[in-house]
Design a protein around this motif. Structure first.
Motif, PDB file in Angstrom:
ATOM      1  N   LEU A   1       0.603  -1.123  -0.340  1.00 23.03           N
ATOM      2  CA  LEU A   1      -0.174  -0.095   0.035  1.00 23.03           C
ATOM      3  C   LEU A   1       0.820   1.302   0.181  1.00 23.03           C
ATOM      4  N   ARG A   2       1.908   1.218   0.868  1.00 20.98           N
ATOM      5  CA  ARG A   2       2.778   2.922   1.168  1.00 20.98           C
ATOM      6  C   ARG A   2       4.518   1.900   1.407  1.00 20.98           C
ATOM      7  N   THR A   3       5.679   2.799   0.582  1.00 24.51           N
ATOM      8  CA  THR A   3       6.644   2.864   0.231  1.00 24.51           C
ATOM      9  C   THR A   3       7.343   4.044   0.562  1.00 24.51           C
ATOM     10  N   SER A   4       8.725   3.665   1.672  1.00 27.11           N
ATOM     11  CA  SER A   4       9.746   4.438   1.298  1.00 27.11           C
ATOM     12  C   SER A   4      10.311   5.147  -0.100  1.00 27.11           C
ATOM     13  N   GLU A   5      10.999   6.120  -0.072  1.00 28.14           N
ATOM     14  CA  GLU A   5      11.246   6.038  -1.716  1.00 28.14           C
ATOM     15  C   GLU A   5      12.619   5.198  -1.779  1.00 28.14           C
ATOM     16  N   THR A   6      13.458   5.102  -0.694  1.00 30.25           N
ATOM     17  CA  THR A   6      14.634   4.128  -0.189  1.00 30.25           C
ATOM     18  C   THR A   6      14.127   2.634  -1.296  1.00 30.25           C
TER      19      THR A   6
END
Length: 460
Positions: free
Chosen positions: A33-38
């Motif tokens: 659903l969501r992730t960090s840019e890293t």
């Protein structure tokens, strides 16, 4: 122009993307659903491409493995594991369950740290520990060993021939089998070959096959992993074979090995590969092989006590070291060498009485060089005065010697003593052998030397 901050900037998203770690949020079905840019950078993909995809499908594609989502679903609590990415990176991944007010698990949040460098460092430290253990074992093996700083003493023609062959064979990595009675100096000759070989800067590992109990040979020779058997070290142990990496492996008393261990040794010699006891990782070792025995291996083969295939592996270049009684020219130089060596070792100034030298030169050294060395060491340590006399000699050497007799008190010069010894030895040999060729062979000198010396002493 009217700016709508709530549309252009989301505080939660900004905080999420500001983190340098990989953070991923999935539902209970494993859909991202969501992730960090890293996250994308760590896995080598665009971050936006991960949204909406299933972690189960991504694992099948080889992007990463294992996945933490099913672990959290099963345990219903925080779970940590080591994950490997498609690029070979190692990540430590922690999955945390998120529950709604009704206590139902609705989300899994996972975050990871790249520990590839840490794992590499761990492997480096492990290799360093093995190297340190190798050096430690080598130092233990070398401790308290006698070494002849000036090399092997060879005044006799027979020993000069042995050294000539040894020098030539040292230049190539061919297997050598040293033959000869116990105490003639086979182990020292093996070190002589090693020191003159291209492997001289590598280790010289001596394995006394007769001194290791048959049941422990495999563990001592090949080493073992931690917990391989009851009583094993919790750290495991490097075997003697592995210690020989880049150097020379010297197998002394090879004839003492059991048939079972001979089979294991043959396979190791052929392949130079092995497993530690209890291990699953195949190990390779680069070494030069020298073996030695005081047994007649051809007889042992006939009696089914030694494998013929192993014998031919070992016996590529055989070198026979003659017993000390067949090279009398070496006795006096050896006496002088050991006297100097042990006098310096024990910080005692000692000299030998002329009668003592006669007794030592005439004595039949059944224990060969080792026996002579032990006697000289005993004389240096036990004699109370600086002059070692006949009374200090062991009783079996002090007793009159068959047909060669001389007075207890003898004040002749050393050249006179040696001339007398040479005359008596030649006289006895003349009575025992029919021709000067037989005499030369028995005494380890050339036939012209026998003729010249007999003429000098007027022996017919």
């Amino acid at each position: 122009m009217t700016v709508h901050p709530e549309k252009e900037w989301n505080e939660a998203e900004a905080i999420l993307h500001s983190l340098q770690d990989d953070i991923m949020v999935t539902n209970v079905d494993g859909v991202i659903l969501r992730t960090s840019e890293t996250t994308g950078k760590i896995y080598g993909v665009e971050t936006d491409e991960l949204i909406g995809k299933s972690v189960y499908e991504l694992e099948k594609e080889g992007l990463f493995t294992p996945i933490v989502t099913p672990m959290v679903l099963k345990e219903k609590k925080k779970v940590t594991c080591i994950q490997t990415t498609k690029r070979g990176k190692k990540l430590i991944v922690t999955g945390i369950p998120v529950f709604n007010p009704q206590g139902e698990l609705v989300r899994i949040v996972s975050y990871s740290h790249d520990i590839t460098e840490l794992m590499n460092l761990k492997e480096y430290l492990r290799a360093m520990e093995e190297d340190m253990e190798r050096v430690k074992s080598e130092l233990i093996m070398l401790r308290d060993k006698h070494a002849f700083a000036d090399g092997i003493i060879a005044n006799s023609a027979s020993m000069k021939k042995v050294l000539d062959v040894s020098t030539r064979v040292a230049e190539v990595d061919v297997n050598v089998l040293l033959l000869g009675e116990s105490g003639v100096g086979k182990s020292h000759l093996a070190k002589f070959i090693h020191n003159r070989s291209p492997r001289c800067k590598g280790p010289f590992i001596e394995v006394n096959c007769g001194a290791i109990p048959d049941s422990l040979f495999e563990a001592e020779f090949f080493g073992y992993e931690a917990g391989a058997f009851t009583g094993a070290s919790r750290h495991g142990k490097i075997g003697l074979a592995e210690l020989a990496e880049g150097g020379t492996l010297f197998l002394d008393e090879i004839g003492e090995l059991s048939i079972l261990n001979q089979v294991k040794l043959l396979k190791f010699i052929q392949e130079k590969r092995f497993y530690r006891v209890g291990g699953t990782k195949i190990r390779e070792v680069d070494f030069r092989l020298i073996a030695a025995t005081n047994q007649d291996l051809t007889t042992a083969i006939k009696e089914k006590k030694f494998r013929e295939d192993l014998y031919f592996r070992l016996n590529v270049v055989p070198i026979t070291v003659p017993p000390l009684r067949e090279r009398p020219e070496d006795i006096l130089p050896l006496i002088e060498y050991f006297l100097k060596y042990f006098s310096e070792k024990y910080n005692r100034t000692k000299t030998l009485d002329g009668a003592v030298i006669q007794k030592l030169v005439y004595y039949t050294w059944t224990g060969n060089v080792r026996e002579l060395m032990n006697v000289i060491e005993q004389l240096v340590v036990m004699s109370s005065s600086s002059l070692i006399t006949v009374e200090n000699l062991p009783s079996h050497i002090r007793a009159p010697y068959d047909s060669l007799s001389f007075g207890e008190e003898d004040h002749r010069t050393l050249p006179e003593i040696l001339a007398n010894v040479e005359r008596q030895v030649l006289t006895r040999a003349r009575k025992r052998y029919k021709t000067t060729f037989e005499i030369a062979k028995a005494l380890g000198i050339s036939q012209p030397s026998v003729v010249r010396k007999m003429k000098k002493h007027k022996i017919k």
